[in-house]
Design an enzyme around this catalytic site. Structure first.
Site, PDB file in Angstrom:
ATOM      1  N   TYR A 149       0.856  -1.188   0.000  1.00 48.08           N
ATOM      2  CA  TYR A 149       0.000   0.000   0.000  1.00 48.08           C
ATOM      3  C   TYR A 149       0.889   1.233   0.000  1.00 48.08           C
ATOM      4  O   TYR A 149       1.885   1.270   0.718  1.00 48.08           O
ATOM      5  CB  TYR A 149      -0.907   0.001   1.237  1.00 48.08           C
ATOM      6  N   ASP A 244       9.261   2.732  -0.331  1.00 49.53           N
ATOM      7  CA  ASP A 244       8.236   3.431   0.446  1.00 49.53           C
ATOM      8  C   ASP A 244       8.408   3.003   1.898  1.00 49.53           C
ATOM      9  O   ASP A 244       7.991   1.918   2.293  1.00 49.53           O
ATOM     10  CB  ASP A 244       6.835   3.090  -0.083  1.00 49.53           C
ATOM     11  N   LYS A 272       4.391   8.854   8.903  1.00 52.15           N
ATOM     12  CA  LYS A 272       4.163   8.245  10.222  1.00 52.15           C
ATOM     13  C   LYS A 272       5.171   8.710  11.295  1.00 52.15           C
ATOM     14  O   LYS A 272       5.069   9.833  11.750  1.00 52.15           O
ATOM     15  CB  LYS A 272       4.060   6.728  10.082  1.00 52.15           C
TER      16      LYS A 272
HETATM   17  C1  LIG Z   1       0.486   4.809   5.747  1.00 53.95           C
HETATM   18  C2  LIG Z   1       1.211   4.590   4.487  1.00 53.95           C
HETATM   19  C3  LIG Z   1       1.115   5.464   3.395  1.00 53.95           C
HETATM   20  C4  LIG Z   1       0.160   6.613   3.384  1.00 53.95           C
HETATM   21  O1  LIG Z   1       0.454   7.559   4.362  1.00 53.95           O
HETATM   22  P1  LIG Z   1      -0.700   8.587   4.815  1.00 53.95           P
HETATM   23  O2  LIG Z   1       0.002   9.479   5.794  1.00 53.95           O
HETATM   24  O3  LIG Z   1      -1.789   7.752   5.403  1.00 53.95           O
HETATM   25  O4  LIG Z   1      -1.126   9.315   3.599  1.00 53.95           O
HETATM   26  C5  LIG Z   1       1.921   5.235   2.305  1.00 53.95           C
HETATM   27  N1  LIG Z   1       2.763   4.203   2.254  1.00 53.95           N
HETATM   28  C6  LIG Z   1       2.876   3.342   3.275  1.00 53.95           C
HETATM   29  C7  LIG Z   1       3.862   2.218   3.184  1.00 53.95           C
HETATM   30  C8  LIG Z   1       2.092   3.490   4.418  1.00 53.95           C
HETATM   31  O5  LIG Z   1       2.182   2.602   5.401  1.00 53.95           O
END
Ligand SMILES: *Cc1c(COP(=O)(O)O)cnc(C)c1O
Length: 436
Positions: A149, A244, A272
């Protein structure tokens, strides 16, 4: 047996009210508790590893706001930094010393990046990183993996097309087919599929994006060899590799998964933890790549609240604590012990449970198989999670409301908290497997 059900009356009332204001009563879909029992819990406060809801129930929290709170709730150092920053103004839309300070702290302690740009969420970081990769390479297509994701941007809300179709199909209404077609979706851990795709289409492919530690669809721990293979292929075909690290960044070590596996990607995205609980994201790379971003280069990206001073202060106060010697070793050891306690119990009872974990991330899988790809997760096993989630709530344990989500241990979870929590989770397992 006495009825141990906790009351969620106040949460239920607030949820009914919220439905008038927000689609489905929530501001992010998973919060609606659609795949677990009862109304969403409305939280009132958090302290350390514990959260208290509007009905006055207290839980040991393993969701930790979906990852940001590696230091637990209401961390004193972060709180003080936020108050101090707030007293000097919430936003200027202009550079501040606080932005420099957080950037310096990050760049001085990460061998894999030289320059970064702050944004306000993980989605924004990924969106900008993709644009940057396209801008640098002059190519359009991107490769992502099923089971990763990357936020809710158009280009990445895409799943694999069926059969021989190699281009993606959007997983949300409102995404033009033409956009989805620019995204190629491959299975994790499949070198052949990747090799074939690159041989056919590498001239059109700008980047490969992966969660190096896929933690949004279960915890699909990859063989380090697969990640190294990606790196090698990207070099071979002149494609940028994007890690990511919105979850894994600052989670499995200060240098995230890049440091953990010692692999140098071309671009890294963060979110995060980087904001210490405030909305911050970032994308980072070498000077050469980052200099493609405006105002130096021609890849445009901007943000009114980017590098917001209060958020910068929170991020810095959080990350400073992560740099204390032994921080990650201690957290990892605690998590391992916690998981081991539950795993041993389940093994002893013969329950079909495996709890993969890395750093302070863990995932409860209702299977004995080693799961490494999204298609290995049995959707019917989520019925078991549903029971577990409910029974854990009754015992003062809060997990995120989906069996596809991982759990997080924070530095605020003490050994005693974890031993107690493990016992209660094992109790709940007895109900799940009808062996209590
Ligand atoms: C949480 C997450 C996102 C999205 O971040 P948001 O702050 O919710 O927009 C993108 N990539 C990864 C791997 C994530 O865990």
């Amino acid at each position: 047996m006495t009825d141990t059900r906790i009351s969620r009356a106040r949460s239920a009332e607030l949820f009914e009210e919220a439905k008038q204001y927000f689609p489905g009563g929530v501001n992010s879909p998973v919060r609606a508790f659609k795949s677990v029992v009862g109304p969403p819990i409305f939280f009132k406060k958090g302290n350390g590893c514990r959260v208290t809801d509007e009905d006055g129930n207290t839980f040991t929290d393993f969701c930790c706001s979906w990852g940001p709170l590696i230091l637990g709730h209401n961390n004193a150092h972060i709180r003080e930094a936020v108050i101090e920053a707030a007293e000097n103004g919430l936003s200027f839309g202009a550079p501040t010393k606080r932005g420099n300070a957080l950037a310096k702290l990050i760049l001085d302690n990460n061998r894999f990046i030289e320059k970064l740009r702050f944004v306000s969420s993980g989605t924004e970081a990924v969106m900008s990183a993709i644009r940057l990769a396209r801008g640098v390479t002059g190519k359009n297509k991107i490769i992502k993996f099923e089971g990763c994701y990357h936020g809710h941007l158009d280009a990445l809300l895409v799943k694999a097309g069926s059969g021989l179709v190699t281009f993606g199909v959007s997983t949300s209404a409102g995404i033009p087919e033409a956009f989805a077609k620019e995204t190629i979706v491959l299975p994790l851990d499949d070198r052949e599929a990747l090799e074939r795709t690159l041989q056919e289409q590498s001239n059109d492919i700008a980047c490969i994006i992966i969660e190096p530690i896929p933690a949004n669809n279960g915890l699909l721990l990859q063989q380090p060899g697969f990640l190294k293979f990606l790196k090698q292929k990207c070099q071979e075909y002149n494609i940028l590799l994007i890690f990511d690290e919105v979850i894994s960044g600052f989670r499995v070590g200060f240098e995230g998964a890049a440091g953990y596996y010692d692999i140098q990607p071309d671009i890294i995205t963060y979110g995060k933890i980087i904001g210490g609980g405030m909305p911050v994201g970032a994308y980072a790379a070498s000077h050469a790549i980052m200099n493609h971003i405006a105002p130096v280069g021609n890849v445009y990206q901007a943000g009114t609240l980017s590098a917001n001073p209060v958020a910068m202060a929170a991020g810095r106060a959080a990350l400073e604590q992560l740099l204390e010697p032994g921080f990650y070793e201690k957290l990892e050891a605690k998590t391992h012990h916690f998981v081991q306690q539950m795993q041993e119990y389940c093994d002893y009872k013969g329950y079909e449970v495996t709890i993969p974990h890395i750093g302070s991330i863990f995932w409860i899988a209702f299977s004995k198989e080693k799961i490494i790809r999204a298609d290995q997760i049995d959707p019917t096993s989520m019925e078991k999670f549903k029971i577990l989630h409910f029974e854990c709530l009754q015992r003062g344990i809060y997990f995120g409301p989906s069996g596809y989500e991982v759990g997080f241990v924070s530095s605020a979870h003490s050994e005693t908290d974890l031993v107690n929590a493990a016992e209660r989770i094992c109790d709940a397992m007895d109900v799940v497997f009808g062996g209590g």
